[in-house]
Design an enzyme around this catalytic site. Structure first.
Site, PDB file in Angstrom:
ATOM      1  CD  GLU A 125      -1.990  -2.300   0.976  1.00  0.00           C
ATOM      2  OE1 GLU A 125      -2.843  -3.034   0.414  1.00  0.00           O
ATOM      3  OE2 GLU A 125      -0.969  -2.752   1.530  1.00  0.00           O
ATOM      4  NE  ARG A 141     -16.381 -10.503   2.453  1.00  0.00           N
ATOM      5  CZ  ARG A 141     -15.601 -11.477   2.896  1.00  0.00           C
ATOM      6  NH1 ARG A 141     -15.010 -11.359   4.071  1.00  0.00           N
ATOM      7  NH2 ARG A 141     -15.405 -12.554   2.184  1.00  0.00           N
ATOM      8  CD  GLN A 161      -6.978  -9.848   6.333  1.00  0.00           C
ATOM      9  OE1 GLN A 161      -6.937  -9.498   5.169  1.00  0.00           O
ATOM     10  NE2 GLN A 161      -5.890 -10.118   7.042  1.00  0.00           N
TER      11      GLN A 161
END
Length: 268
Positions: free
Chosen positions: A14, A121, A75
């Site tokens: 990242e 999500r 996560q």
């Protein structure tokens, strides 16, 4: 017509992702950088320096909160709102359905400076019509009546939970107004204060994020001088792996907990 070009940066890079975005922005492009929201934390130095330089970089952080379920805490983006709210001049958007997510991309693209779009999500239901108009700094009232006694502010998956809670509360004769903030920074202080004044000066915020620096703090800051009491529901401990519904309940941000908090705030 807008030319869109896509490229992929290797996983777990990242810092490089943000560096590439900064470079593109200095060449007049509008880069959209997308990864799990949690993984932007490893690039915060680059994000911060991009903000210092006023680079026109857009960040899209997905897989936020405990609602991603089985992937586990490594996560789960639970600090991202706090991180991007701290960037001077940054736009921070948190859409709750497919329509508002698409509009958030348009708003971010047209914002001059850094912008962050927080995406969830789970397959949340579509609540807005395709022609709904969204603006920077403007929230949406998604449920209201003349009998409302509390304002609930929720976004993403917790907006769904808030709707379930409001249905249960209405059955018990306790009506709740629901606001979808969409724009977290700048936030719609005018609407929040006006709604609170009409609902007993009580606001309950619900977020799939740690309590520090998130939606609850943004709302509390916005109404701090208006005599409004803000009750915050957020993820208050390091989560674990599990099914999304189980984790929402385990960490205190499900409909059941919203009902309990509203009753405590209004009836106590």
């Amino acid at each position: 017509h807008v030319l869109v070009r896509c490229c992929s940066i290797p996983t777990a890079a990242e810092q490089n992702l943000v560096g590439v975005g900064i470079g593109l922005s200095t060449r007049g492009k509008i880069p959209f950088l997308s990864t799990f929201a949690a993984f932007f934390s490893r690039a915060f130095d680059q994000i911060r320096m991009a903000g210092v330089s006023r680079n026109n970089v857009k960040y899209v952080g997905s897989h936020v909160g405990v609602s991603i379920g089985e992937d586990g805490p490594s996560q789960m983006g639970l600090e991202d709102l706090a991180m991007f709210r701290s960037i001077p001049g940054a736009l921070v958007l948190y859409p709750s359905d497919a329509v508002s997510a698409e509009r958030a991309v348009h708003l971010a693209a047209n914002w001059k400076g850094p912008a962050f779009v927080r995406t969830s999500r789970p397959a949340t239901p579509v609540i807005y019509a395709n022609d709904e108009v969204f603006e920077v700094g403007k929230a949406k009232v998604v449920r209201q009546s003349n009998s409302d006694r509390v304002t609930i502010v929720a976004a993403g998956v917790t907006l769904v939970e808030a709707t379930k809670a409001a249905d249960e509360l209405a059955g018990a004769g306790l009506h709740a107004r629901i606001i979808d903030p969409i724009s977290i920074k700048p936030i719609d202080a005018e609407l929040l204060i006006a709604s609170a004044k009409e609902t007993g000066n009580v606001i309950v915020t619900v977020e799939d994020h740690y309590p520090e620096g998130g939606l609850g703090d943004a709302v509390a800051a916005a109404v701090s001088t208006a005599g409004v009491t803000v009750h915050k529901l957020a993820v208050t401990d390091v989560p674990r792996s599990g099914k999304a519904d189980e984790l929402l309940d385990m960490f205190g941000i499900s409909a059941r907990h919203i009902v309990a908090k509203v009753k405590e705030a209004v009836l106590a």
